[in-house]
Design a protein around this motif. Structure first.
Motif, mmCIF file in Angstrom:
data_model
loop_
_atom_site.group_PDB
_atom_site.id
_atom_site.type_symbol
_atom_site.label_atom_id
_atom_site.label_comp_id
_atom_site.label_asym_id
_atom_site.label_seq_id
_atom_site.Cartn_x
_atom_site.Cartn_y
_atom_site.Cartn_z
ATOM 1 N N THR A 37 0.818 -1.215 0.000
ATOM 2 C CA THR A 37 0.000 0.000 0.000
ATOM 3 C C THR A 37 0.852 1.265 0.000
ATOM 4 N N PHE A 38 2.156 1.141 0.178
ATOM 5 C CA PHE A 38 3.037 2.310 0.211
ATOM 6 C C PHE A 38 2.917 3.180 -1.045
ATOM 7 N N PRO A 39 2.973 2.618 -2.267
ATOM 8 C CA PRO A 39 2.838 3.485 -3.448
ATOM 9 C C PRO A 39 1.467 4.151 -3.537
ATOM 10 N N ILE A 40 0.439 3.490 -3.039
ATOM 11 C CA ILE A 40 -0.905 4.067 -3.095
ATOM 12 C C ILE A 40 -1.010 5.246 -2.131
ATOM 13 N N GLY A 43 0.887 8.077 -3.496
ATOM 14 C CA GLY A 43 0.118 8.705 -4.568
ATOM 15 C C GLY A 43 -1.004 9.574 -4.040
ATOM 16 N N MET A 44 -1.658 9.147 -2.949
ATOM 17 C CA MET A 44 -2.704 9.977 -2.345
ATOM 18 C C MET A 44 -2.139 11.279 -1.792
ATOM 19 N N ILE A 45 -0.980 11.194 -1.170
ATOM 20 C CA ILE A 45 -0.347 12.397 -0.619
ATOM 21 C C ILE A 45 0.033 13.358 -1.741
ATOM 22 N N VAL A 46 0.653 12.839 -2.783
ATOM 23 C CA VAL A 46 1.065 13.684 -3.906
ATOM 24 C C VAL A 46 -0.157 14.236 -4.630
ATOM 25 N N SER A 47 -1.199 13.440 -4.738
ATOM 26 C CA SER A 47 -2.429 13.915 -5.374
ATOM 27 C C SER A 47 -3.047 15.056 -4.582
ATOM 28 N N GLY A 48 -3.090 14.926 -3.271
ATOM 29 C CA GLY A 48 -3.621 15.996 -2.443
ATOM 30 C C GLY A 48 -2.793 17.258 -2.520
ATOM 31 N N ILE A 49 -1.466 17.109 -2.512
ATOM 32 C CA ILE A 49 -0.589 18.277 -2.608
ATOM 33 C C ILE A 49 -0.728 18.948 -3.969
ATOM 34 N N SER A 50 -0.809 18.153 -5.030
ATOM 35 C CA SER A 50 -0.944 18.753 -6.361
ATOM 36 C C SER A 50 -2.299 19.426 -6.524
ATOM 37 N N ARG A 51 -3.308 18.903 -5.870
ATOM 38 C CA ARG A 51 -4.624 19.548 -5.926
ATOM 39 C C ARG A 51 -4.609 20.866 -5.154
ATOM 40 N N LEU A 52 -3.905 20.892 -4.022
ATOM 41 C CA LEU A 52 -3.788 22.137 -3.267
ATOM 42 C C LEU A 52 -2.986 23.187 -4.021
ATOM 43 N N CYS A 53 -1.955 22.746 -4.719
ATOM 44 C CA CYS A 53 -1.062 23.682 -5.399
ATOM 45 C C CYS A 53 -1.539 24.065 -6.799
ATOM 46 N N SER A 54 -2.586 23.422 -7.296
ATOM 47 C CA SER A 54 -3.056 23.774 -8.636
ATOM 48 C C SER A 54 -3.718 25.138 -8.597
ATOM 49 N N PRO A 104 6.453 -12.222 -0.148
ATOM 50 C CA PRO A 104 7.073 -10.890 -0.075
ATOM 51 C C PRO A 104 7.741 -10.450 -1.375
ATOM 52 N N LEU A 105 8.213 -11.408 -2.165
ATOM 53 C CA LEU A 105 8.821 -11.039 -3.446
ATOM 54 C C LEU A 105 7.783 -10.475 -4.404
ATOM 55 N N LEU A 106 6.624 -11.096 -4.472
ATOM 56 C CA LEU A 106 5.555 -10.580 -5.330
ATOM 57 C C LEU A 106 5.016 -9.255 -4.805
ATOM 58 N N THR A 107 5.028 -9.089 -3.492
ATOM 59 C CA THR A 107 4.613 -7.813 -2.911
ATOM 60 C C THR A 107 5.578 -6.705 -3.315
ATOM 61 N N GLY A 108 6.860 -6.976 -3.225
ATOM 62 C CA GLY A 108 7.858 -5.994 -3.646
ATOM 63 C C GLY A 108 7.757 -5.678 -5.124
ATOM 64 N N LEU A 109 7.503 -6.701 -5.940
ATOM 65 C CA LEU A 109 7.342 -6.476 -7.374
ATOM 66 C C LEU A 109 6.131 -5.590 -7.646
ATOM 67 N N PHE A 110 5.046 -5.823 -6.912
ATOM 68 C CA PHE A 110 3.846 -5.001 -7.087
ATOM 69 C C PHE A 110 4.146 -3.545 -6.749
ATOM 70 N N ALA A 111 4.795 -3.310 -5.624
ATOM 71 C CA ALA A 111 5.082 -1.939 -5.201
ATOM 72 C C ALA A 111 6.032 -1.239 -6.178
ATOM 73 N N ILE A 112 7.078 -1.920 -6.583
ATOM 74 C CA ILE A 112 8.044 -1.320 -7.506
ATOM 75 C C ILE A 112 7.407 -1.061 -8.870
ATOM 76 N N SER A 113 6.601 -2.002 -9.336
ATOM 77 C CA SER A 113 5.987 -1.821 -10.648
ATOM 78 C C SER A 113 4.948 -0.706 -10.644
ATOM 79 N N ARG A 114 4.254 -0.512 -9.524
ATOM 80 C CA ARG A 114 3.309 0.620 -9.458
ATOM 81 C C ARG A 114 4.068 1.948 -9.464
#
Length: 160
Positions: A37-40, A43-54, A104-114
């Motif tokens: 869930t780290f990339p998600i 992404g929510m944090i960056v989305s909120g910041i970009s919405r505030l700064c738009s 855990p390997l598939l979890t890491g692959l998911f996070a890196i690929s996202r």
């Protein structure tokens, strides 16, 4: 992806803990999925910041491209995470103890690929296929293996 997973499986010096019961495997999968869930969340944090700064004065008006990229990324990532998590939970019930290192390997692959998908999507929409395929193809392979395990390997335990 298969070469990356195989290389990590062989060369990374860790093993999965001994998990004899299905409930222990599901808890292990849940703990590993928390890292996916780290990339998600990022992404929510960056989305909120970009919405505030738009520079949009209307909150429900037309979104700028920078805001739309992050919003789309978060939405797609949440959908793929749900599919990933359910497939991973079913996969954990069918894997042998020696192969639980794949969780855990598939979890890491998911996070890196996202994260790769996010960066390539920000560069240009035509570059996002690589990151999406790194997310979707392992997910598709897990789904095929889960269906094979349910209907071919253990059809008598399909609903139990």
């Amino acid at each position: 992806c298969p070469c990356l997973i195989y290389g990590a499986y062989i060369f990374l010096p860790f093993d999965a803990p001994l998990l004899p019961t299905v409930s222990a495997r599901l808890v292990y999968t849940l703990r590993c999925a928390a890292f996916a869930t780290f990339p998600i969340v990022l992404g929510m944090i960056v989305s909120g910041i970009s919405r505030l700064c738009s520079s949009a004065l209307e909150p429900f008006g037309e979104l700028h491209r920078e805001v739309e990229i992050h919003r789309t990324y978060v939405s797609q990532s949440v959908h793929l995470f749900i599919l990933y998590f359910f497939n991973m939970a079913v996969l954990a019930t069918y894997l042998q103890q020696e192969l639980l290192k794949l969780i855990p390997l598939l979890t890491g692959l998911f996070a890196i690929s996202r994260l790769i998908f996010w960066m390539s999507y920000a560069i240009g929409r035509s570059f996002r296929a690589f990151g999406f395929s790194m997310t979707f193809l392992p997910l598709l392979a897990m789904l095929v293996w889960n269906l094979y395990g349910m209907f071919v390997l253990e059809p008598e335990n399909l609903l139990s």
